[in-house]
Design a protein around this motif. Structure first.
Motif, short mmCIF file in Angstrom:
data_model
loop_
_atom_site.label_atom_id
_atom_site.label_comp_id
_atom_site.label_asym_id
_atom_site.label_seq_id
_atom_site.Cartn_x
_atom_site.Cartn_y
_atom_site.Cartn_z
N GLU A 7 0.84 -1.19 0.00
CA GLU A 7 0.00 0.00 0.00
C GLU A 7 0.88 1.25 0.00
OE1 GLU A 7 -3.70 1.62 2.62
OE2 GLU A 7 -1.84 1.23 3.72
N VAL A 8 0.52 2.21 -0.84
CA VAL A 8 1.19 3.51 -0.84
C VAL A 8 0.22 4.50 -0.20
CG1 VAL A 8 2.18 5.36 -2.24
CG2 VAL A 8 2.52 2.96 -2.92
N ALA A 9 0.67 5.14 0.87
CA ALA A 9 -0.18 6.11 1.57
C ALA A 9 0.56 7.44 1.66
CB ALA A 9 -0.52 5.60 2.97
N GLN A 10 -0.22 8.51 1.64
CA GLN A 10 0.34 9.85 1.83
C GLN A 10 -0.16 10.37 3.17
OE1 GLN A 10 -0.09 12.63 -1.40
NE2 GLN A 10 0.35 11.08 -2.96
N GLY A 51 9.05 1.41 9.75
CA GLY A 51 8.33 2.20 8.77
C GLY A 51 9.25 2.64 7.64
N ILE A 52 8.64 2.98 6.52
CA ILE A 52 9.38 3.46 5.36
C ILE A 52 8.71 4.73 4.88
CG2 ILE A 52 10.06 2.96 2.98
CD1 ILE A 52 10.07 -0.03 3.79
N VAL A 53 9.51 5.80 4.75
CA VAL A 53 8.98 7.09 4.30
C VAL A 53 9.73 7.56 3.06
CG1 VAL A 53 8.10 7.80 6.57
CG2 VAL A 53 10.45 8.35 5.93
N ILE A 54 9.00 8.19 2.16
CA ILE A 54 9.57 8.75 0.94
C ILE A 54 9.31 10.25 0.97
CG2 ILE A 54 9.35 8.88 -1.59
CD1 ILE A 54 8.49 5.92 -1.53
N MET A 55 10.36 11.02 0.69
CA MET A 55 10.22 12.48 0.74
C MET A 55 11.17 13.13 -0.26
SD MET A 55 12.33 13.07 4.27
CE MET A 55 12.19 11.38 4.80
N GLY A 56 10.90 14.38 -0.54
CA GLY A 56 11.81 15.17 -1.36
C GLY A 56 12.93 15.73 -0.50
N ARG A 57 13.93 16.26 -1.18
CA ARG A 57 15.11 16.81 -0.50
C ARG A 57 14.75 17.94 0.47
NH1 ARG A 57 17.53 21.42 -1.36
NH2 ARG A 57 16.49 21.79 -3.35
N LYS A 58 13.86 18.86 0.06
CA LYS A 58 13.53 19.99 0.93
C LYS A 58 12.82 19.52 2.20
CE LYS A 58 13.09 23.48 -2.68
NZ LYS A 58 12.07 24.13 -3.49
N LEU A 104 9.99 4.23 -4.95
CA LEU A 104 8.88 3.29 -4.75
C LEU A 104 9.33 1.84 -4.91
CD1 LEU A 104 6.00 5.22 -6.54
CD2 LEU A 104 6.08 4.63 -4.11
N THR A 105 10.14 1.57 -5.92
CA THR A 105 10.60 0.21 -6.18
C THR A 105 11.44 -0.31 -5.01
OG1 THR A 105 10.60 0.64 -8.55
CG2 THR A 105 11.88 -1.26 -7.81
N ILE A 119 3.94 1.91 2.55
CA ILE A 119 5.02 2.87 2.31
C ILE A 119 4.39 4.25 2.45
CG2 ILE A 119 6.60 3.82 0.59
CD1 ILE A 119 6.33 1.14 -0.92
N TRP A 120 5.03 5.15 3.19
CA TRP A 120 4.47 6.48 3.43
C TRP A 120 5.17 7.53 2.59
CZ3 TRP A 120 0.13 7.20 6.05
CH2 TRP A 120 -0.31 6.14 6.87
#
Length: 190
Positions: A7-10, A51-58, A104-105, A119-120
């Protein structure tokens, strides 16, 4: 939707005019929202990775360029030498990637190994927008205020997202702001 069966969640806190940031910071400080974020993005699992989080550099830099405790951070940047500049090349809880697909991969692969279901995606504006097509669920904290001088905004929710759960309206003692947590789920097309 989901990405490789994960699942991809924001998750974000937004003002009534969709503002999520101002000068690379949150436009408010609401303790209950920060606790909600930590609870949502940190699983109760036996794994070392919670947990796993995805974010931009800023977004990463707005958190003092430090990975979140007990979570793996994927930081998306176009700067090819970013990992070296930030001393992250041998960091086992932060990975620098150069596009959302790679994030994501790799995150889905790690989530599978750590038995994490979600994945957050935690920001900012561009990453939220780009990840929307892969997103199954969105957790928004609706903060009852307008931020007129904000510089980062949450994208409009696509019409196939519907509110699935909603908390009661709460009030933050320190800031005086009212807020509520709303969980949106993508409806499956028939």
């Amino acid at each position: 939707m989901s990405y490789a069966n994960t699942e991809v969640a924001q998750i974000a806190a937004i003002s009534s005019n969709r503002c999520i940031g101002k000068n690379n910071n949150l436009p408010w400080h609401i303790s209950a929202d920060l606790q909600h974020f930590k609870k949502m993005t940190t699983a109760n699992s036996d794994s070392d990775i919670k947990g796993i989080v995805i974010m931009g550099r800023k977004t990463f830099e707005s958190m003092n360029s430090k990975p979140l405790p007990k979570r793996i951070s994927f930081i998306i940047t176009s700067q090819l030498d970013y990992a070296q500049k930030k001393g992250l090349e041998n960091c086992d809880n932060a990975y620098v990637v150069h596009n959302l697909d790679d994030a994501l991969t790799q995150a889905a692969s790690l989530a599978h190994g750590a038995h994490l279901e979600t994945i957050w995606v935690i920001g900012g504006e561009q990453v939220f927008g780009n990840a929307m097509m892969y997103t199954d669920r969105i957790e928004l904290t609706h903060v009852a205020t307008e931020i007129n001088d904000g510089d980062a905004f949450y994208p409009e929710l696509p019409s196939d997202f519907k509110a699935a759960q909603e908390s009661e309206q709460m009030n933050d003692d320190k800031s005086g702001l009212d807020f509520k947590f709303v969980s949106y789920k993508r409806e499956k097309s028939r």
